[in-house]
Design a protein around this motif. Sequence first.
Motif, PDB file in Angstrom:
ATOM      1  N   LEU A   1       0.842  -1.195   0.000  1.00 25.30           N
ATOM      2  CA  LEU A   1       0.000   0.000   0.000  1.00 25.30           C
ATOM      3  C   LEU A   1       0.876   1.243   0.000  1.00 25.30           C
ATOM      4  O   LEU A   1       2.048   1.190   0.379  1.00 25.30           O
ATOM      5  CB  LEU A   1      -0.975   0.032   1.179  1.00 25.30           C
ATOM      6  CG  LEU A   1      -0.449   0.326   2.566  1.00 25.30           C
ATOM      7  CD1 LEU A   1      -1.544   0.972   3.403  1.00 25.30           C
ATOM      8  CD2 LEU A   1      -0.018  -0.958   3.245  1.00 25.30           C
ATOM      9  N   HIS A   2       0.256   2.349  -0.444  1.00 22.66           N
ATOM     10  CA  HIS A   2       0.956   3.641  -0.532  1.00 22.66           C
ATOM     11  C   HIS A   2       0.330   4.592   0.488  1.00 22.66           C
ATOM     12  O   HIS A   2      -0.782   5.094   0.267  1.00 22.66           O
ATOM     13  CB  HIS A   2       0.808   4.239  -1.932  1.00 22.66           C
ATOM     14  CG  HIS A   2       1.365   3.376  -3.028  1.00 22.66           C
ATOM     15  ND1 HIS A   2       2.574   3.627  -3.624  1.00 22.66           N
ATOM     16  CD2 HIS A   2       0.867   2.264  -3.641  1.00 22.66           C
ATOM     17  CE1 HIS A   2       2.809   2.715  -4.561  1.00 22.66           C
ATOM     18  NE2 HIS A   2       1.784   1.876  -4.587  1.00 22.66           N
ATOM     19  N   ALA A   3       1.057   4.847   1.579  1.00 25.24           N
ATOM     20  CA  ALA A   3       0.523   5.726   2.629  1.00 25.24           C
ATOM     21  C   ALA A   3       0.187   7.110   2.073  1.00 25.24           C
ATOM     22  O   ALA A   3      -0.765   7.752   2.516  1.00 25.24           O
ATOM     23  CB  ALA A   3       1.545   5.861   3.758  1.00 25.24           C
TER      24      ALA A   3
ATOM     25  N   SER B   1       8.801  -3.349  -4.880  1.00 30.32           N
ATOM     26  CA  SER B   1       8.597  -2.560  -6.090  1.00 30.32           C
ATOM     27  C   SER B   1       7.351  -3.061  -6.813  1.00 30.32           C
ATOM     28  O   SER B   1       6.561  -3.816  -6.235  1.00 30.32           O
ATOM     29  CB  SER B   1       9.840  -2.633  -6.985  1.00 30.32           C
ATOM     30  OG  SER B   1       9.800  -1.608  -7.959  1.00 30.32           O
ATOM     31  N   HIS B   2       7.175  -2.578  -8.054  1.00 35.28           N
ATOM     32  CA  HIS B   2       6.035  -2.977  -8.884  1.00 35.28           C
ATOM     33  C   HIS B   2       6.556  -3.677 -10.142  1.00 35.28           C
ATOM     34  O   HIS B   2       7.610  -3.300 -10.647  1.00 35.28           O
ATOM     35  CB  HIS B   2       5.260  -1.746  -9.382  1.00 35.28           C
ATOM     36  CG  HIS B   2       4.644  -0.896  -8.328  1.00 35.28           C
ATOM     37  ND1 HIS B   2       5.316   0.133  -7.713  1.00 35.28           N
ATOM     38  CD2 HIS B   2       3.391  -0.900  -7.800  1.00 35.28           C
ATOM     39  CE1 HIS B   2       4.493   0.729  -6.848  1.00 35.28           C
ATOM     40  NE2 HIS B   2       3.326   0.119  -6.880  1.00 35.28           N
ATOM     41  N   ALA B   3       5.784  -4.618 -10.674  1.00 32.89           N
ATOM     42  CA  ALA B   3       6.156  -5.241 -11.962  1.00 32.89           C
ATOM     43  C   ALA B   3       4.921  -5.769 -12.693  1.00 32.89           C
ATOM     44  O   ALA B   3       3.948  -6.201 -12.060  1.00 32.89           O
ATOM     45  CB  ALA B   3       7.130  -6.394 -11.729  1.00 32.89           C
TER      46      ALA B   3
ATOM     47  N   ALA C   1       4.745  -6.081  -6.416  1.00 40.00           N
ATOM     48  CA  ALA C   1       3.307  -5.834  -6.529  1.00 40.00           C
ATOM     49  C   ALA C   1       2.801  -6.081  -7.945  1.00 40.00           C
ATOM     50  O   ALA C   1       3.492  -5.787  -8.923  1.00 40.00           O
ATOM     51  CB  ALA C   1       2.989  -4.400  -6.118  1.00 40.00           C
ATOM     52  N   HIS C   2       1.608  -6.612  -8.018  1.00 38.43           N
ATOM     53  CA  HIS C   2       0.784  -6.804  -9.226  1.00 38.43           C
ATOM     54  C   HIS C   2       1.120  -8.074 -10.007  1.00 38.43           C
ATOM     55  O   HIS C   2       0.337  -9.019  -9.979  1.00 38.43           O
ATOM     56  CB  HIS C   2       0.793  -5.558 -10.121  1.00 38.43           C
ATOM     57  CG  HIS C   2       0.382  -4.334  -9.378  1.00 38.43           C
ATOM     58  ND1 HIS C   2      -0.874  -4.212  -8.814  1.00 38.43           N
ATOM     59  CD2 HIS C   2       1.054  -3.218  -9.025  1.00 38.43           C
ATOM     60  CE1 HIS C   2      -0.962  -3.073  -8.178  1.00 38.43           C
ATOM     61  NE2 HIS C   2       0.198  -2.436  -8.279  1.00 38.43           N
ATOM     62  N   CYS C   3       2.210  -8.106 -10.759  1.00 40.28           N
ATOM     63  CA  CYS C   3       2.627  -9.351 -11.438  1.00 40.28           C
ATOM     64  C   CYS C   3       1.462 -10.024 -12.172  1.00 40.28           C
ATOM     65  O   CYS C   3       1.158 -11.207 -11.928  1.00 40.28           O
ATOM     66  CB  CYS C   3       3.251 -10.323 -10.433  1.00 40.28           C
ATOM     67  SG  CYS C   3       4.644  -9.615  -9.550  1.00 40.28           S
TER      68      CYS C   3
HETATM   69 FE    FE Z   1       1.287   0.189  -5.862  1.00 45.24          FE
END
Ligand code: FE
Length: 432
Positions: A70-72, A225-227, A265-267
Amino acid sequence: MSKKNYLFHGDFVTARPEPGELTVYENAYALVRDGVLEEITLIKPSVGDDVIEVDWKGKLIIPAFSDVHLHAVQYVTTGLGYDKELLPWLTDYTFPEEARFAGRDYAARVFADLVYDLWSCGTLHSSIFSSINTDATVLLAEKLVGAGLSAYVGKVNMDRNGGIDLEETTEESIRETLRYLDLMAPFESSGVKPILTPRFAPSCTPELMRWLGDLSVKRKLPVQSHANENLDEIEWVKSLFPDSRDYMSVYHDFDLLPERGTVMAHCIYNTDEELEMMRERDILVAHCPASNANIASGIMPSTYMIDKGIRIGLGSDIGGGNRLFMGYHMSSAMKHSRLRWALTDRSSRIISFAEAFWMGTFAGGSFFGKTGALIPDYSFDALVIDDGRLSRYRPLDVLERLQRFIFVGDDRDIVARYRGGEFLPEPNVMVK
Ligand code: FE
Ligand code: GUN
């Protein structure tokens, strides 16, 4: 301070290390010594007077939730701009908002509410992105410590493609990361720890990625991170890193996938080689179904990945996702799995309720140590649920009551939270 010993009485339900199986102990007793679960028994054990009895008869007792992405700094804009896809959503809504966290007062107000709401929703473990601002990120860590929550907190690194308001030079990013780590050192013994946070490959130059990778290796620091979230994003990454085989390889090539120490995250759109890399390095995938639907990213093939032996936790991805309560994300993960099955591949398998619960408790919790399940030798990190308002029409069995809470309930039904066996009181959210 030495911890006390407790005997909890109630209706326990837990996931186990293997996905797909829940265990129920109805009207049972959990003996907790020094914060760690010793055993759960159906017959009340005889214990000495060093053990305090805590009676939650008739209430559900479940492992605490873990939100692994999550992104505070997106708490305020949660719900805004969902008519856009990822890249325009980031530039139009998200980056301008994150730049506001250069202001201490704004950060203090928002983080006080976020931390209170995490406590309230029973999310006792979380892996959080802050912004590029070091001081705001330390403030967030302080508030989490104050509330007794456990978390990884990342000062975000972005030395390109952030626009004028949300960008650091490579030198600033390096200097601020080191300063951040120094400022976090006093929290070492609390449950709140730093995590390296290159936002995603397009936000970081190869030079910065190399430096962060070396730092992760040298100091044994975890990485988030995100991918593979969005098709335009994936094309962009290909053009920015033409020498890497695929998106995950960009991180791998810069030593940014520490074994058992990475949350990605996501993948959603992974090649089989990328999946093999995730399995081999025991990466924790943060499945964020609510976010993936809100900004039209796609549907992650969760059963395919679980069956390949990949660890999958759940992320609210606030503000791409629009709820903190992890029951919502368990239910979203189930909906996504069913829609994917119905729309794309009816020969595939759908995730069970037990698997969704496993993701939000055991699998996510595995990133934070021995937590996320009510099994011997694990930290007693648990929620007590008064599901009276959800099960008052006719008798339901314990598993049915849990399903009602996850799908229909919310933070109002959580009547107590325990971390390491100790009751977690309501945090004092007064903004200093
Ligand atoms: Fe995110
Ligand atoms: N990729 C890079 N940054 C972000 C973000 O803030 N949210 C989501 N969902 N994806 C991202």
